[in-house]
Design a protein around this motif. Structure first.
Motif, mmCIF file in Angstrom:
data_model
loop_
_atom_site.group_PDB
_atom_site.id
_atom_site.type_symbol
_atom_site.label_atom_id
_atom_site.label_comp_id
_atom_site.label_asym_id
_atom_site.label_seq_id
_atom_site.Cartn_x
_atom_site.Cartn_y
_atom_site.Cartn_z
ATOM 1 N N SER A 178 0.706 -1.198 -0.097
ATOM 2 C CA SER A 178 0.043 -0.120 -0.061
ATOM 3 C C SER A 178 0.951 1.158 -0.007
ATOM 4 O O SER A 178 0.487 2.306 -0.642
ATOM 5 C CB SER A 178 -1.220 -0.014 1.201
ATOM 6 N N ALA A 179 2.061 1.164 0.474
ATOM 7 C CA ALA A 179 2.618 2.398 0.593
ATOM 8 C C ALA A 179 3.473 2.735 -0.960
ATOM 9 O O ALA A 179 3.664 3.951 -1.270
ATOM 10 C CB ALA A 179 4.085 2.155 1.544
ATOM 11 N N ILE A 180 3.514 1.698 -1.539
ATOM 12 C CA ILE A 180 4.022 1.888 -2.936
ATOM 13 C C ILE A 180 3.035 2.267 -3.963
ATOM 14 O O ILE A 180 2.979 3.168 -4.691
ATOM 15 C CB ILE A 180 4.736 0.512 -3.492
ATOM 16 N N THR A 203 7.964 5.951 0.132
ATOM 17 C CA THR A 203 7.785 4.554 0.578
ATOM 18 C C THR A 203 8.859 4.362 1.646
ATOM 19 O O THR A 203 8.944 2.957 2.184
ATOM 20 C CB THR A 203 8.351 3.842 -0.671
ATOM 21 N N GLY A 204 9.895 5.146 2.051
ATOM 22 C CA GLY A 204 10.761 4.758 3.055
ATOM 23 C C GLY A 204 12.024 3.945 2.483
ATOM 24 O O GLY A 204 12.610 3.205 3.409
ATOM 25 N N ILE A 205 12.302 3.831 1.039
ATOM 26 C CA ILE A 205 13.143 2.810 0.641
ATOM 27 C C ILE A 205 14.574 3.473 1.176
ATOM 28 O O ILE A 205 15.384 2.452 1.443
ATOM 29 C CB ILE A 205 13.295 2.974 -0.889
ATOM 30 N N GLU A 206 14.951 4.453 1.494
ATOM 31 C CA GLU A 206 16.131 5.065 1.950
ATOM 32 C C GLU A 206 16.468 4.323 3.355
ATOM 33 O O GLU A 206 17.425 3.957 3.665
ATOM 34 C CB GLU A 206 16.522 6.192 1.812
ATOM 35 N N VAL A 207 15.384 4.437 4.248
ATOM 36 C CA VAL A 207 15.667 3.965 5.544
ATOM 37 C C VAL A 207 15.655 2.529 5.586
ATOM 38 O O VAL A 207 16.410 1.963 6.404
ATOM 39 C CB VAL A 207 14.206 4.434 6.316
ATOM 40 N N VAL A 208 14.826 1.499 4.624
ATOM 41 C CA VAL A 208 15.016 0.259 4.744
ATOM 42 C C VAL A 208 16.426 0.030 4.137
ATOM 43 O O VAL A 208 17.031 -1.098 4.769
ATOM 44 C CB VAL A 208 13.900 -0.048 3.648
ATOM 45 N N ALA A 209 16.966 0.758 3.185
ATOM 46 C CA ALA A 209 18.289 0.094 2.566
ATOM 47 C C ALA A 209 19.317 0.501 3.964
ATOM 48 O O ALA A 209 20.266 -0.445 4.044
ATOM 49 C CB ALA A 209 18.815 1.047 1.571
ATOM 50 N N HIS A 210 19.105 1.525 4.525
ATOM 51 C CA HIS A 210 20.324 1.859 5.528
ATOM 52 C C HIS A 210 19.894 0.904 6.739
ATOM 53 O O HIS A 210 20.967 0.419 7.236
ATOM 54 C CB HIS A 210 20.003 3.355 6.214
#
Length: 140
Positions: A15-17, A61-68
């Motif tokens: 749902s975020a995407i 989406t928070g992709i940067e946080v997930v990657a980190h």
């Protein structure tokens, strides 16, 4: 162009995407894969207008946080963000049967912002297949 599949959803809920409205093309395919194309042509990725769109997608989406988080998952010396925009917590924090608790902080415009600027919090618990097993939205 990006494709997101079931194994990804345990970190970022579908749902975020799917809620990103500014993509050139965003399709949910029959095999639970989401296709995202941010620009009309792949050669436009370096255009300043589209660079901003790319960062908007990453923030929402928070992709940067997930990657980190994934890169530093075992790093005992990592710095904890005291004012996060997105939090990803392990199964120890899940009380509704999930394996990850994802917490997004939004402002009135439904933009992901640091917790200190947020007016709304969206919590998800997702299972091993990335299905949302619990969701809660509340105002701060």
């Amino acid at each position: 162009m990006m494709w997101f599949g079931k194994s990804y959803y345990k970190y970022i809920p579908r749902s975020a995407i799917l809620s990103f409205k500014n993509a050139f093309r965003l399709l949910e395919l029959s095999n639970e894969t989401i296709f995202v194309q941010l620009t009309p042509s792949i050669w436009e990725y370096d255009n300043s207008e589209y660079r901003k769109l790319q960062w908007d997608f990453r923030e929402q989406t928070g992709i940067e946080v997930v990657a980190h988080e994934l890169l530093h998952d075992d790093d005992e010396n990592r710095i904890v963000d005291a004012d996060p925009s997105v939090e990803i917590l392990t199964e120890a924090y899940c009380i509704h049967g999930g394996i990850r608790l994802l917490r997004y902080y939004y402002n009135e415009g439904r933009q992901v912002v640091p917790r200190s600027e947020a007016t709304t919090v969206l919590n998800y618990e997702v299972d091993r297949d990335g299905r949302v097993v619990w969701e809660e939205v509340y105002r701060l």
